[in-house]
Enzyme design. Sequence first.
Site, PDB file in Angstrom:
ATOM      1  N   TYR A   1     -12.029 -35.392   0.941  1.00 16.63           N
ATOM      2  CA  TYR A   1     -10.620 -35.352   0.375  1.00 16.63           C
ATOM      3  C   TYR A   1      -9.824 -36.307   1.187  1.00 16.63           C
ATOM      4  CZ  TYR A   1     -11.069 -31.566  -2.905  1.00 16.63           C
ATOM      5  OH  TYR A   1     -11.625 -30.933  -3.940  1.00 16.63           O
TER       6      TYR A   1
ATOM      7  N   LYS B   1     -16.400 -25.170  -6.805  1.00 19.35           N
ATOM      8  CA  LYS B   1     -15.758 -24.819  -5.553  1.00 19.35           C
ATOM      9  C   LYS B   1     -15.936 -23.356  -5.181  1.00 19.35           C
ATOM     10  CE  LYS B   1     -12.028 -28.433  -6.321  1.00 19.35           C
ATOM     11  NZ  LYS B   1     -10.692 -28.564  -6.475  1.00 19.35           N
TER      12      LYS B   1
ATOM     13  N   ASN C   1      -8.825 -23.999  -8.644  1.00 23.78           N
ATOM     14  CA  ASN C   1      -9.274 -24.682  -9.894  1.00 23.78           C
ATOM     15  C   ASN C   1     -10.681 -24.892 -10.033  1.00 23.78           C
ATOM     16  OD1 ASN C   1      -9.502 -26.932  -8.426  1.00 23.78           O
ATOM     17  ND2 ASN C   1      -8.009 -28.295  -9.283  1.00 23.78           N
TER      18      ASN C   1
ATOM     19  N   HIS D   1     -14.694 -29.329  -8.997  1.00 21.42           N
ATOM     20  CA  HIS D   1     -14.308 -30.939  -8.523  1.00 21.42           C
ATOM     21  C   HIS D   1     -15.287 -31.755  -9.429  1.00 21.42           C
ATOM     22  CE1 HIS D   1     -13.600 -34.447  -6.148  1.00 21.42           C
ATOM     23  NE2 HIS D   1     -14.886 -34.533  -6.409  1.00 21.42           N
TER      24      HIS D   1
HETATM   25  P1  DAT Z   1      -8.695 -33.399  -9.031  1.00 20.96           P
HETATM   26  O1  DAT Z   1      -9.369 -32.344  -8.157  1.00 20.96           O
HETATM   27  O2  DAT Z   1      -8.040 -33.135 -10.465  1.00 20.96           O
HETATM   28  O3  DAT Z   1      -9.077 -34.664  -8.945  1.00 20.96           O
HETATM   29  P2  DAT Z   1      -6.788 -34.194  -6.854  1.00 20.96           P
HETATM   30  O4  DAT Z   1      -7.819 -35.105  -6.473  1.00 20.96           O
HETATM   31  O5  DAT Z   1      -5.325 -34.868  -7.103  1.00 20.96           O
HETATM   32  O6  DAT Z   1      -7.145 -33.572  -8.266  1.00 20.96           O
HETATM   33  O7  DAT Z   1      -6.359 -32.933  -5.908  1.00 20.96           O
HETATM   34  C1  DAT Z   1      -7.561 -32.575  -5.250  1.00 20.96           C
HETATM   35  C2  DAT Z   1      -7.503 -31.039  -5.184  1.00 20.96           C
HETATM   36  O8  DAT Z   1      -6.340 -30.605  -4.406  1.00 20.96           O
HETATM   37  C3  DAT Z   1      -7.080 -30.361  -6.665  1.00 20.96           C
HETATM   38  O9  DAT Z   1      -8.298 -30.315  -7.514  1.00 20.96           O
HETATM   39  C4  DAT Z   1      -6.603 -29.135  -6.140  1.00 20.96           C
HETATM   40  C5  DAT Z   1      -5.567 -29.491  -4.937  1.00 20.96           C
HETATM   41  N1  DAT Z   1      -4.324 -29.960  -5.405  1.00 20.96           N
HETATM   42  C6  DAT Z   1      -3.955 -31.160  -5.881  1.00 20.96           C
HETATM   43  N2  DAT Z   1      -2.705 -31.088  -6.185  1.00 20.96           N
HETATM   44  C7  DAT Z   1      -2.264 -29.943  -5.738  1.00 20.96           C
HETATM   45  C8  DAT Z   1      -1.028 -29.338  -5.338  1.00 20.96           C
HETATM   46  N3  DAT Z   1      -0.008 -29.946  -5.852  1.00 20.96           N
HETATM   47  N4  DAT Z   1      -0.828 -28.132  -4.937  1.00 20.96           N
HETATM   48  C9  DAT Z   1      -2.063 -27.447  -4.335  1.00 20.96           C
HETATM   49  N5  DAT Z   1      -3.304 -28.079  -4.560  1.00 20.96           N
HETATM   50  C10 DAT Z   1      -3.157 -29.102  -5.206  1.00 20.96           C
HETATM   51 MG    MG Z   2      -9.401 -35.793  -7.229  1.00 22.84          MG
END
Ligand code: DAT
Ligand code: MG
Length: 154
Positions: free
Chosen positions: A53, A13, A116, A119
């Site tokens: 997303y 990212k 974080n 991805h």
């Molecule tokens: P991942 O990236 O571990 O697959 P995800 O698909 O649930 O997680 O979410 C995509 C991204 O969105 C994640 O990397 C960071 C952001 N995100 C997820 N939950 C969040 C939250 N509660 N607050 C802020 N950003 C969040």
């Molecule tokens: Mg995800």
Amino acid sequence: MSCNQEQTFIAVKPDGVQRGLVGDIIKRFEQKGFRLVAMKMQQASKEHLEKHYEDLKGRPFFNGLVEYMHSGPVVAMVWEGLNVVKTGRVMLGETNPADSKPGTIRGDFCIQVGRNIIHGSDSVESAKKEIALWFKPEELTNYKSCARAWVYED
Ligand code: DAT
Ligand code: MG
């Protein structure tokens, strides 16, 4: 298709790029034994990121997530190997770096969920969708890795 040819979509990212972590992240997938199939640096449009997303549309952090992902270039990659989707997620750590163990990418390199750094596809099905969204079929290389015979038993 052999089970060693499962593919996943991994992207460093914008924060990972800005913080100079691209090499460290690629190194972990390389040293594990996975094969790099495709890679490009790209500042994705908001429309593209909204599609990437789309499952999270409606979540309170969605707009901020798209802004952050659009704020600079990402390094988009396809990695291939046995169980690479699941193992890739283990290598990433938990979504929230605070819950990620040391030794994982998020556990070692970042602090907050909204920054974080990486991805990774969460299932074989979403990997297929994400690879098709980010790469044209002709951008996926098909070379035979010389390490293959030393990484796999057959
Ligand atoms: P991942 O990236 O571990 O697959 P995800 O698909 O649930 O997680 O979410 C995509 C991204 O969105 C994640 O990397 C960071 C952001 N995100 C997820 N939950 C969040 C939250 N509660 N607050 C802020 N950003 C969040
Ligand atoms: Mg995800």
